[in-house]
Design a protein around this motif. Structure first.
Motif, PDB file in Angstrom:
ATOM      1  N   UNK A  61      44.277  46.341  45.801  1.00 29.45           N
ATOM      2  CA  UNK A  61      42.962  46.783  45.193  1.00 29.45           C
ATOM      3  C   UNK A  61      42.169  45.803  45.883  1.00 29.45           C
ATOM      4  N   UNK A  62      40.965  46.628  45.980  1.00 31.48           N
ATOM      5  CA  UNK A  62      39.917  45.613  46.853  1.00 31.48           C
ATOM      6  C   UNK A  62      38.644  45.787  45.813  1.00 31.48           C
ATOM      7  N   UNK A  63      38.020  44.611  45.533  1.00 30.42           N
ATOM      8  CA  UNK A  63      36.899  44.359  44.762  1.00 30.42           C
ATOM      9  C   UNK A  63      35.526  43.731  45.640  1.00 30.42           C
ATOM     10  N   UNK A  64      34.723  44.439  45.962  1.00 28.85           N
ATOM     11  CA  UNK A  64      33.746  43.967  46.748  1.00 28.85           C
ATOM     12  C   UNK A  64      32.624  43.668  45.902  1.00 28.85           C
ATOM     13  N   UNK A  65      31.844  42.427  46.307  1.00 29.43           N
ATOM     14  CA  UNK A  65      30.617  41.871  45.670  1.00 29.43           C
ATOM     15  C   UNK A  65      29.721  41.636  46.877  1.00 29.43           C
ATOM     16  N   UNK A  66      28.980  42.549  47.180  1.00 28.89           N
ATOM     17  CA  UNK A  66      28.024  42.150  48.379  1.00 28.89           C
ATOM     18  C   UNK A  66      26.945  43.224  48.408  1.00 28.89           C
ATOM     19  N   UNK A  67      25.999  42.694  48.915  1.00 28.53           N
ATOM     20  CA  UNK A  67      24.602  43.781  49.314  1.00 28.53           C
ATOM     21  C   UNK A  67      24.989  44.340  50.424  1.00 28.53           C
ATOM     22  N   UNK A  68      25.853  43.851  51.421  1.00 27.62           N
ATOM     23  CA  UNK A  68      26.118  44.105  52.741  1.00 27.62           C
ATOM     24  C   UNK A  68      27.556  44.883  52.776  1.00 27.62           C
ATOM     25  N   UNK A  69      27.964  45.437  53.552  1.00 23.31           N
ATOM     26  CA  UNK A  69      29.279  46.073  53.674  1.00 23.31           C
ATOM     27  C   UNK A  69      30.417  45.001  53.765  1.00 23.31           C
ATOM     28  N   UNK A  70      31.388  45.242  53.502  1.00 24.70           N
ATOM     29  CA  UNK A  70      32.639  44.192  53.622  1.00 24.70           C
ATOM     30  C   UNK A  70      33.717  44.704  54.343  1.00 24.70           C
ATOM     31  N   UNK A  71      33.628  45.888  55.021  1.00 25.05           N
ATOM     32  CA  UNK A  71      34.891  46.374  55.594  1.00 25.05           C
ATOM     33  C   UNK A  71      35.599  47.262  55.051  1.00 25.05           C
ATOM     34  N   UNK A  72      35.555  47.762  53.837  1.00 19.19           N
ATOM     35  CA  UNK A  72      36.267  48.546  52.931  1.00 19.19           C
ATOM     36  C   UNK A  72      36.666  49.894  53.739  1.00 19.19           C
ATOM     37  N   UNK A  73      35.938  50.491  54.550  1.00 22.49           N
ATOM     38  CA  UNK A  73      36.073  51.560  55.506  1.00 22.49           C
ATOM     39  C   UNK A  73      37.388  51.378  56.334  1.00 22.49           C
ATOM     40  N   UNK A  74      37.440  50.430  56.959  1.00 23.59           N
ATOM     41  CA  UNK A  74      38.749  49.868  57.758  1.00 23.59           C
ATOM     42  C   UNK A  74      40.013  49.505  56.680  1.00 23.59           C
ATOM     43  N   UNK A  75      39.775  49.085  55.434  1.00 23.22           N
ATOM     44  CA  UNK A  75      40.869  48.968  54.984  1.00 23.22           C
ATOM     45  C   UNK A  75      41.283  49.652  53.790  1.00 23.22           C
ATOM     46  N   UNK A  76      40.725  50.984  53.986  1.00 25.31           N
ATOM     47  CA  UNK A  76      40.726  51.857  52.861  1.00 25.31           C
ATOM     48  C   UNK A  76      42.322  52.308  52.802  1.00 25.31           C
ATOM     49  N   UNK A  77      43.027  52.570  53.676  1.00 27.12           N
ATOM     50  CA  UNK A  77      44.479  52.661  53.475  1.00 27.12           C
ATOM     51  C   UNK A  77      45.450  51.826  52.609  1.00 27.12           C
ATOM     52  N   UNK A  78      44.998  50.603  52.577  1.00 31.44           N
ATOM     53  CA  UNK A  78      45.652  49.664  51.505  1.00 31.44           C
ATOM     54  C   UNK A  78      45.724  50.320  50.295  1.00 31.44           C
ATOM     55  N   UNK A  79      44.381  50.666  49.845  1.00 32.58           N
ATOM     56  CA  UNK A  79      44.190  51.344  48.308  1.00 32.58           C
ATOM     57  C   UNK A  79      44.724  52.659  48.623  1.00 32.58           C
ATOM     58  N   UNK A  80      44.423  53.637  49.423  1.00 32.89           N
ATOM     59  CA  UNK A  80      44.772  55.033  49.162  1.00 32.89           C
ATOM     60  C   UNK A  80      46.332  55.281  49.417  1.00 32.89           C
TER      61      UNK A  80
END
Length: 734
Positions: free
Chosen positions: A324-343
């Protein structure tokens, strides 16, 4: 929305509830046969403590669709038609003429509690970014400390922190942490496990001797309270050195090698993009910008492919780890690259502007407890997330599964019911879900073989879900049937709500699985699908658009497609890749109702002179003396018309203007009820007509005022619903 009768008991919803059997019917469908399946949809089902009775031919489970011969003590499998003998465990019931419970009416879904020794308790590993600012880290620590109290009793907890260096905390051991450099080029899983001192542990059964995980919360709480912000100072004009990829690689190596039959949930808390080591999405220099949708489509995002491949490679470590990824930032954190880990594992994905917001706190604690309330303290404890699940599908002869689109992984197990064409995650009859809950819905697609003579009157399906619950394995078996077009006409069996959700998942899956499909090409594909469906099932005179008409089961489908074309799943203007990944992730787990709200939001009007009523999603619904409530799933909006806003600001007397106060309170009550049962928590917007935040409402409205080339209340260059339908009709009848 129309709800098929079997949805409440079995959690199944098909787009085509009558299955085609001829080659011409199959070629005219325009979209594949599929269903939305929620394995843990209904908690009130029969639970049996007996062994499963399996067919010796196809391995399907005894169910109410099977023919029973009490005299000969045989049962005929409804899937492969093979006769089987009842086991000795059922002999005593058969002797007195009693029907086994799994074949009684109302047992289309049953759950077996297996009598197996308890396995290793589940583990929850917190992976925390310490490059956060002081206030951010303090707020995150408070939320983490609060969340530990909501974990299932007996769970193991672990802690990994990272900046430029990854630190694996030894809970109660010495030294307090084991440090691993963030740039781990040349480090493989085995080397990381040797550094951690767990080589060979994977063959061991679980015990209490492991120093990285604790079954008591005190060592973990102490370690979290001692956390401090990173001591590595960032240079002027540079981002903090953040080894996110290394932290996840180390955590994966830890979990995959610590014990045998071990399952865990890894929770990443990231405050910015990975800038150091493998999985880097942007260099430290702020002169380098993060990738955008445009740069990815043009192949200008140099680090995207390598980062995506690195995070995807972590899935090879173990099939029993969910992320699970929890991002806390006004900027991007790279969720798009990590999305398969959750999906691919069933984990959660939540994006917030900051860890200090109440929205993050409530979303995370709601995910932990799976009870969304305004006040988490004192919440009743219900365990509804389960680990280490598998889904196995059986089907009648001539019916083959082509794949699943959802939060799962293919186990690549062939079978007679597996089709050689793949949709989503296919070429298998078994899938792995590292985490599963009643919130997880999967899109399952099928192919009907048209070569059977004579054509069957009905076809049978069986879904077998195995999962771990409180240390014990449970098997939930769902068996159901669908008529063919020999019994029910295709037109009458079409479910347009299920169809648009399945179509949306197909579109998102094409984007997720291909680096070459663009958002524009998918919109064209959606339009072609709509036109083919209208041509096949519409009535019209060629060359006369005014004669075109659709039956009641198809009337809303083009309207749904229109809103899907405008949805954030396909329209990414002014949207970052991370936000798009979040939208796609949420759609891939949503049930039919939630997904329909994502595609076409609901709009309710509150008036001082009438009862609340749904209104069309059109700019004509913007009335000055009304309050509108918009539910777009990811956010809710309470909009006050100009006159209604004046009444509100005038603070009218409650006794004399009770009807006006009811108009003001109604949307707030509705919003509170909605926020109490939704994950992730939506953004809450209150605005007036003409204010800047009114755009959250107007961007969802049909710009009907644009007809004739004149801009209406909604300023947009997009086509109106009427214009879209006019063009579709022209192409259908032309």
């Amino acid at each position: 929305m129309n709800t098929p009768p079997d949805l409440d008991s079995d959690g199944v919803r098909f787009n085509w509830n009558s299955l085609p059997v001829t080659r011409s019917e199959l070629s005219n469908l325009a979209m594949p046969i599929g269903c939305l399946f929620t394995p843990l949809h209904n908690p009130d089902i029969p639970r049996l403590h007996t062994p499963l009775v399996l067919c010796t031919g196809c391995n399907a489970t005894l169910n109410p669709m099977c023919a029973i011969d009490l005299v000969r003590r045989l049962w005929r499998c409804c899937l492969c038609c093979l006769e089987n003998t009842f086991p000795l465990s059922h002999t005593s019931r058969l002797d007195v003429g009693a029907v086994p419970p799994e074949v009684q009416p109302g047992s289309s879904t049953v759950e077996y509690v297996l009598d197996r020794p308890p396995s290793c308790p589940p583990a929850y590993l917190y992976v925390i970014d310490t490059t956060l600012e002081l206030l951010e880290l303090a707020a995150l620590k408070r939320t983490v400390l609060e969340s530990v109290k909501l974990l299932p009793r007996g769970s193991l907890v672990g802690l990994v922190t990272y900046d430029k260096v990854v630190q694996v905390h030894q809970l109660g051991g010495f030294p307090a942490t084991v440090c691993i450099a963030g740039d781990i080029k040349g480090y493989d899983t085995g080397r990381i496990q040797r550094i951690l001192g767990i080589v060979g542990n994977r063959t061991r059964l679980w015990d209490h001797s492991q120093r990285y995980l604790s079954s008591t919360s005190e060592p973990f709480l102490s370690a979290v309270e001692r956390l401090q912000t990173s001591k590595w100072e960032s240079k002027i004009g540079e981002r903090p050195l953040r080894a996110t990829g290394t932290a996840l690689a180390v955590t994966t190596a830890l979990v995959s090698g610590i014990f045998r039959d071990f399952c865990a949930h890894v929770m990443l808390f990231s405050g910015g993009p990975a800038t150091y080591g493998p999985g880097t999405v942007v260099p430290p220099s702020k002169a380098s910008t993060l990738r955008s949708h445009s740069s990815i489509e043009k192949s200008d995002a140099k680090r995207y492919k390598s980062a995506y491949d690195f995070y995807a490679s972590l899935l090879e470590g173990s099939t029993s780890i969910s992320y699970s990824i929890f991002a806390g930032s006004y900027d991007q954190v790279g969720v798009y690259e990590m999305r398969r880990l959750c999906n691919d594992t069933g984990g959660a994905m939540v994006i917030n502007d900051s860890f200090t917001t109440e929205l993050f706190r409530q979303s995370f604690l709601a995910w932990i407890s799976h009870i969304i309330q305004e006040t988490i303290p004192g919440v009743s404890h219900v365990i509804s997330t389960h680990l280490d699940a598998t889904l196995e599908i059986f089907a009648s002869s001539g019916l083959k599964v082509t794949g699943i689109i959802g939060h799962c992984r293919s186990l690549k197990e062939p079978g007679s019911c597996v089709h050689d064409e793949q949709v989503g995650k296919g070429l298998t009859r078994r899938w792995k879900m590292a985490a599963i809950s009643p919130r997880h819905t999967y899109a399952v697609f099928f192919h009907v073989d048209s070569g059977h003579k004579p054509a069957p009157r009905e076809l049978h399906f069986q879904f077998k879900t195995t999962y771990m619950h409180l240390g014990k394995m449970r098997v939930r078996v769902t068996t159901f049937t669908r008529p063919t077009s020999n019994m029910v006409d295709l037109v009458h069996g079409f479910d347009q709500e299920a169809a648009i959700v399945l179509l949306a998942r197909l579109a998102v899956d094409r984007l997720e699985r291909s680096f070459y499909d663009t958002f524009a090409s998918l919109v064209q594909w959606l339009d072609a699908t709509t036109i083919k469906l209208c041509k096949t099932f519409g009535t019209y005179t060629r060359g006369h658009p005014e004669t075109f008409a659709l039956g009641p089961t198809f009337t809303l489908f083009p309207q749904f497609v229109y809103h899907l074309r405008r949805s954030p799943f396909l329209q990414v203007f002014n949207s970052s890749p991370d936000v798009t990944a979040f939208y796609h992730h949420t759609l891939l787990r949503a049930n039919a109702y939630d997904a329909c709200v994502m595609v076409q939001p609901s709009l309710v009007a509150y008036s001082a002179v009438a009862e609340p009523s749904p209104v069309v999603l059109d700019e004509t619904s913007l009335q000055p003396d009304q309050v509108l409530f918009l539910d777009a799933f990811f956010y809710v909006v309470i909009w006050y018309g100009s006159t209604a806003a004046q009444w509100r600001d005038a603070e009218l007397d409650m006794a004399d203007f009770s009807h006006v106060h009811r108009m003001f309170e109604g949307p707030k009550v509705e919003a509170a009820a909605l926020l109490a049962n939704r994950f992730p928590l939506p953004r809450y917007v209150m605005t007036d007509a003409g204010k800047s935040q009114a755009r959250f409402l107007t961007c969802k409205l049909n710009p009907s005022g644009r007809e004739g080339g004149i801009y209406g209340l909604v300023l947009t260059d997009g086509v109106s619903l009427y214009g879209y339908m006019r063009e579709v009709t022209r192409l259908v009848v032309g």
